[in-house]
Design a protein around this motif. Structure first.
Motif: not given
Length: 125
Positions: A41-59
């Motif tokens: 689950i840690y891996l899933f948390i890190i992957i989705t959190g990284g995607q959210l961080t990327w979305d913030y930087f893009q939008g």
């Protein structure tokens, strides 16, 4: 993506509590299984959190980048503290400092994630 991330860390916190209680009751075999599932689950948390961080930087624009970076670091800090608390409990060591760090990081992440940043509760209205 925000809903997947919230679901992942909710499952992570639930599994953390379960594994912690099992380690405290000295039920090592089942606690180890719960701990291994939590690591997935840690891996899933890190992957989705990284995607959210990327979305913030893009939008979004520059003023929120500092808060996004602090939230990302505090989120990683929580994962590390959860792991340290569980391994310390498994070995029977006192881990008061780890608990204090866990709660500080959790408060930072909840305040930034739900109330300050644009994908939080105050902006979904």
């Amino acid at each position: 993506m925000a809903h997947m991330h919230i679901t992942a860390w909710t499952l992570g916190l639930i599994l953390f509590i379960i594994a912690l209680n099992l380690y405290k009751k000295r039920n090592q075999k089942i606690a180890t299984i719960a701990h291994m599932v939590l690591r997935m689950i840690y891996l899933f948390i890190i992957i989705t959190g990284g995607q959210l961080t990327w979305d913030y930087f893009q939008g979004y624009e520059m003023p929120i980048f500092g808060e996004v970076i602090v939230k990302a670091i505090a989120g990683g800090w929580i994962v590390v503290m959860m792991e340290l608390i569980l391994t310390g409990t498994k070995k029977g060591k006192a881990n008061r400092a780890d608990w204090i760090q866990f709660w500080i990081a959790l408060v930072i992440v909840i305040i930034l994630g739900f109330f300050r940043l644009p994908m939080g509760f105050l902006f979904f209205q």
